[in-house]
Enzyme design. Sequence first.
Site, PDB file in Angstrom:
ATOM      1  N   ASP A  10      48.424  49.028  45.418  1.00 60.74           N
ATOM      2  CA  ASP A  10      48.847  47.848  46.174  1.00 60.74           C
ATOM      3  C   ASP A  10      50.080  48.190  47.004  1.00 60.74           C
ATOM      4  O   ASP A  10      51.198  47.790  46.677  1.00 60.74           O
ATOM      5  CB  ASP A  10      49.118  46.679  45.208  1.00 60.74           C
ATOM      6  CG  ASP A  10      47.836  46.184  44.562  1.00 60.74           C
ATOM      7  OD1 ASP A  10      46.780  46.238  45.222  1.00 60.74           O
ATOM      8  OD2 ASP A  10      47.869  45.754  43.398  1.00 60.74           O
ATOM      9  N   LYS A  32      42.313  52.073  43.152  1.00 57.30           N
ATOM     10  CA  LYS A  32      41.772  50.838  43.730  1.00 57.30           C
ATOM     11  C   LYS A  32      42.482  50.548  45.047  1.00 57.30           C
ATOM     12  O   LYS A  32      43.708  50.536  45.102  1.00 57.30           O
ATOM     13  CB  LYS A  32      41.978  49.667  42.768  1.00 57.30           C
ATOM     14  CG  LYS A  32      41.492  48.341  43.327  1.00 57.30           C
ATOM     15  CD  LYS A  32      41.483  47.258  42.268  1.00 57.30           C
ATOM     16  CE  LYS A  32      42.745  46.438  42.232  1.00 57.30           C
ATOM     17  NZ  LYS A  32      42.945  45.543  43.392  1.00 57.30           N
ATOM     18  N   ASP A  59      38.244  47.059  46.595  1.00 54.35           N
ATOM     19  CA  ASP A  59      38.299  45.696  46.060  1.00 54.35           C
ATOM     20  C   ASP A  59      38.466  44.683  47.196  1.00 54.35           C
ATOM     21  O   ASP A  59      39.563  44.217  47.459  1.00 54.35           O
ATOM     22  CB  ASP A  59      39.500  45.651  45.089  1.00 54.35           C
ATOM     23  CG  ASP A  59      39.741  44.290  44.476  1.00 54.35           C
ATOM     24  OD1 ASP A  59      38.846  43.445  44.497  1.00 54.35           O
ATOM     25  OD2 ASP A  59      40.858  44.085  43.953  1.00 54.35           O
ATOM     26  N   LYS A  61      36.162  41.947  47.587  1.00 55.03           N
ATOM     27  CA  LYS A  61      35.622  40.649  47.122  1.00 55.03           C
ATOM     28  C   LYS A  61      34.849  39.905  48.207  1.00 55.03           C
ATOM     29  O   LYS A  61      35.252  38.810  48.629  1.00 55.03           O
ATOM     30  CB  LYS A  61      36.754  39.763  46.602  1.00 55.03           C
ATOM     31  CG  LYS A  61      37.580  40.388  45.475  1.00 55.03           C
ATOM     32  CD  LYS A  61      38.607  39.388  44.955  1.00 55.03           C
ATOM     33  CE  LYS A  61      39.455  39.927  43.835  1.00 55.03           C
ATOM     34  NZ  LYS A  61      40.441  40.942  44.224  1.00 55.03           N
ATOM     35  N   LEU A  62      33.719  40.477  48.627  1.00 55.42           N
ATOM     36  CA  LEU A  62      32.951  39.847  49.709  1.00 55.42           C
ATOM     37  C   LEU A  62      32.332  38.520  49.263  1.00 55.42           C
ATOM     38  O   LEU A  62      31.891  38.374  48.117  1.00 55.42           O
ATOM     39  CB  LEU A  62      31.845  40.802  50.199  1.00 55.42           C
ATOM     40  CG  LEU A  62      32.295  41.830  51.262  1.00 55.42           C
ATOM     41  CD1 LEU A  62      33.317  42.796  50.721  1.00 55.42           C
ATOM     42  CD2 LEU A  62      31.099  42.576  51.804  1.00 55.42           C
ATOM     43  N   HIS A  63      32.294  37.565  50.197  1.00 55.94           N
ATOM     44  CA  HIS A  63      31.718  36.244  49.924  1.00 55.94           C
ATOM     45  C   HIS A  63      31.360  35.628  51.274  1.00 55.94           C
ATOM     46  O   HIS A  63      32.228  35.139  51.984  1.00 55.94           O
ATOM     47  CB  HIS A  63      32.757  35.380  49.179  1.00 55.94           C
ATOM     48  CG  HIS A  63      32.227  34.068  48.707  1.00 55.94           C
ATOM     49  ND1 HIS A  63      32.982  33.180  47.980  1.00 55.94           N
ATOM     50  CD2 HIS A  63      31.016  33.483  48.845  1.00 55.94           C
ATOM     51  CE1 HIS A  63      32.258  32.114  47.690  1.00 55.94           C
ATOM     52  NE2 HIS A  63      31.061  32.273  48.210  1.00 55.94           N
ATOM     53  N   ASP A  64      30.061  35.667  51.616  1.00 59.32           N
ATOM     54  CA  ASP A  64      29.617  35.131  52.910  1.00 59.32           C
ATOM     55  C   ASP A  64      28.118  34.874  52.800  1.00 59.32           C
ATOM     56  O   ASP A  64      27.562  34.986  51.702  1.00 59.32           O
ATOM     57  CB  ASP A  64      29.956  36.151  54.026  1.00 59.32           C
ATOM     58  CG  ASP A  64      30.176  35.484  55.379  1.00 59.32           C
ATOM     59  OD1 ASP A  64      29.395  34.568  55.718  1.00 59.32           O
ATOM     60  OD2 ASP A  64      31.108  35.875  56.097  1.00 59.32           O
ATOM     61  N   ILE A  65      27.463  34.578  53.911  1.00 63.31           N
ATOM     62  CA  ILE A  65      26.010  34.366  53.830  1.00 63.31           C
ATOM     63  C   ILE A  65      25.353  35.707  53.488  1.00 63.31           C
ATOM     64  O   ILE A  65      25.908  36.784  53.774  1.00 63.31           O
ATOM     65  CB  ILE A  65      25.428  33.773  55.141  1.00 63.31           C
ATOM     66  CG1 ILE A  65      25.705  34.684  56.328  1.00 63.31           C
ATOM     67  CG2 ILE A  65      25.973  32.362  55.373  1.00 63.31           C
ATOM     68  CD1 ILE A  65      24.935  34.283  57.588  1.00 63.31           C
ATOM     69  N   PRO A  66      24.181  35.654  52.825  1.00 65.96           N
ATOM     70  CA  PRO A  66      23.581  36.890  52.316  1.00 65.96           C
ATOM     71  C   PRO A  66      23.450  38.013  53.341  1.00 65.96           C
ATOM     72  O   PRO A  66      23.805  39.156  53.063  1.00 65.96           O
ATOM     73  CB  PRO A  66      22.210  36.423  51.803  1.00 65.96           C
ATOM     74  CG  PRO A  66      22.449  35.001  51.389  1.00 65.96           C
ATOM     75  CD  PRO A  66      23.434  34.458  52.388  1.00 65.96           C
ATOM     76  N   ASN A  67      22.986  37.682  54.551  1.00 66.37           N
ATOM     77  CA  ASN A  67      22.769  38.766  55.509  1.00 66.37           C
ATOM     78  C   ASN A  67      24.078  39.432  55.928  1.00 66.37           C
ATOM     79  O   ASN A  67      24.139  40.652  56.081  1.00 66.37           O
ATOM     80  CB  ASN A  67      22.021  38.242  56.750  1.00 66.37           C
ATOM     81  CG  ASN A  67      21.577  39.384  57.635  1.00 66.37           C
ATOM     82  OD1 ASN A  67      20.836  40.260  57.185  1.00 66.37           O
ATOM     83  ND2 ASN A  67      22.069  39.398  58.863  1.00 66.37           N
ATOM     84  N   THR A 121      41.586  34.987  38.257  1.00 64.86           N
ATOM     85  CA  THR A 121      42.523  34.665  37.166  1.00 64.86           C
ATOM     86  C   THR A 121      43.566  33.635  37.620  1.00 64.86           C
ATOM     87  O   THR A 121      44.262  33.062  36.803  1.00 64.86           O
ATOM     88  CB  THR A 121      43.214  35.940  36.625  1.00 64.86           C
ATOM     89  OG1 THR A 121      43.555  36.767  37.729  1.00 64.86           O
ATOM     90  CG2 THR A 121      42.315  36.706  35.686  1.00 64.86           C
ATOM     91  N   GLY A 212      48.278  48.003  37.843  1.00 67.04           N
ATOM     92  CA  GLY A 212      49.043  48.019  39.081  1.00 67.04           C
ATOM     93  C   GLY A 212      50.501  48.274  38.827  1.00 67.04           C
ATOM     94  O   GLY A 212      50.912  49.405  38.533  1.00 67.04           O
ATOM     95  N   ARG A 213      51.290  47.186  38.890  1.00 68.86           N
ATOM     96  CA  ARG A 213      52.748  47.321  38.877  1.00 68.86           C
ATOM     97  C   ARG A 213      53.327  48.056  37.685  1.00 68.86           C
ATOM     98  O   ARG A 213      54.374  48.699  37.819  1.00 68.86           O
ATOM     99  CB  ARG A 213      53.381  45.934  39.042  1.00 68.86           C
ATOM    100  CG  ARG A 213      53.273  45.425  40.474  1.00 68.86           C
ATOM    101  CD  ARG A 213      53.401  43.942  40.569  1.00 68.86           C
ATOM    102  NE  ARG A 213      52.276  43.257  39.943  1.00 68.86           N
ATOM    103  CZ  ARG A 213      52.106  41.934  39.961  1.00 68.86           C
ATOM    104  NH1 ARG A 213      52.991  41.168  40.540  1.00 68.86           N
ATOM    105  NH2 ARG A 213      51.046  41.393  39.389  1.00 68.86           N
TER     106      ARG A 213
HETATM  107  O1  C5P Z   1      50.202  44.764  39.253  1.00 66.07           O
HETATM  108  P1  C5P Z   1      49.054  44.331  38.399  1.00 66.07           P
HETATM  109  O2  C5P Z   1      48.731  45.280  37.262  1.00 66.07           O
HETATM  110  O3  C5P Z   1      49.171  42.900  37.957  1.00 66.07           O
HETATM  111  O4  C5P Z   1      47.832  44.436  39.419  1.00 66.07           O
HETATM  112  C1  C5P Z   1      46.526  44.059  39.086  1.00 66.07           C
HETATM  113  C2  C5P Z   1      45.592  44.372  40.201  1.00 66.07           C
HETATM  114  O5  C5P Z   1      44.320  43.811  39.860  1.00 66.07           O
HETATM  115  C3  C5P Z   1      45.974  43.775  41.549  1.00 66.07           C
HETATM  116  O6  C5P Z   1      45.507  44.659  42.569  1.00 66.07           O
HETATM  117  C4  C5P Z   1      45.195  42.473  41.599  1.00 66.07           C
HETATM  118  O7  C5P Z   1      44.855  42.067  42.899  1.00 66.07           O
HETATM  119  C5  C5P Z   1      43.932  42.839  40.816  1.00 66.07           C
HETATM  120  N1  C5P Z   1      43.241  41.700  40.211  1.00 66.07           N
HETATM  121  C6  C5P Z   1      43.832  40.872  39.268  1.00 66.07           C
HETATM  122  N2  C5P Z   1      43.130  39.830  38.722  1.00 66.07           N
HETATM  123  C7  C5P Z   1      41.877  39.581  39.111  1.00 66.07           C
HETATM  124  C8  C5P Z   1      41.266  40.406  40.046  1.00 66.07           C
HETATM  125  C9  C5P Z   1      41.985  41.476  40.591  1.00 66.07           C
HETATM  126  O8  C5P Z   1      44.963  41.092  38.896  1.00 66.07           O
HETATM  127  N3  C5P Z   1      41.202  38.600  38.553  1.00 66.07           N
END
Ligand code: C5P
Length: 237
Positions: A10, A32, A59, A61-67, A121, A212-213
């Site tokens: 990130d 990622k 990552d 996260k696609l979300h649109d019409i099927p085609n 989440t 991530g962090r």
């Molecule tokens: O920094 P951290 O460990 O919280 O990062 C988690 C990663 O996972 C981020 O890139 C975040 O966008 C992703 N993610 C998430 N929860 C989700 C889906 C993806 O934290 N439900």
Amino acid sequence: MQHPLIIALDFKNLQEVQAFLSPFKGRELFVKVGMELFYKEGPEIIKYLKNEGYQIFLDLKLHDIPNTVKMGMRSLASLGVDLVNVHAAGGRVMMEAALEGLEAGSISGKRPRLIAVTQLTSTSDVMLKSELLIQQSLQETVKSYAVLAQKSGLDGVVCSVLEVPMLREVCGDNFLTVTPGIRLADDAKNDQTRIATPAEARNAGSSMIVVGRSVTSAENPVQKYEEMKKQWDGATV
Ligand code: C5P
């Protein structure tokens, strides 16, 4: 990598990615790439990471019409990434179309694996009812979206560690559960509320964890990565 620990890159741009990855040189990593980095650097960032030998979860996260999703996935598959995702809320036909697109765009006969986001989440029970007008509980919708993703032929879902045992029960052992929200016991939680340690994730049955962090903001990222990986690989409690 059977149970990968995926590092969420990130970062704002390629320079920041290079600075972060340079002490990891020579290691086998699964990384990622999310919206921030991909929308800034475009497909070049994928080419760069592939050249460095990393496995890639794109990552978006696609979300649109099927085609539209089918054609989008065909383009993403041609980049040679390993894992991509869609929103299960797009429905069965959209998820099937995503798979078709991935098959069509695959290079060297290897289709990227496809997972679905069930509920983000950041979604709460209150928001589900008052904004999305969904009367079922969050847990019920996560379960039902995961089953729909599986029926649509997808390889798994993104979910919280807390949901893994329930999803193992309904979707079986071969369905991937990719879990973010991972922290060591004394790490900062940041904005994540439902967190787990790598050992808890492994014991719950997660297939892959996304970190991530905890690693990217650590004083010594390589050492932190090793510590988390050791727990993830060797969890016994
Ligand atoms: O920094 P951290 O460990 O919280 O990062 C988690 C990663 O996972 C981020 O890139 C975040 O966008 C992703 N993610 C998430 N929860 C989700 C889906 C993806 O934290 N439900």
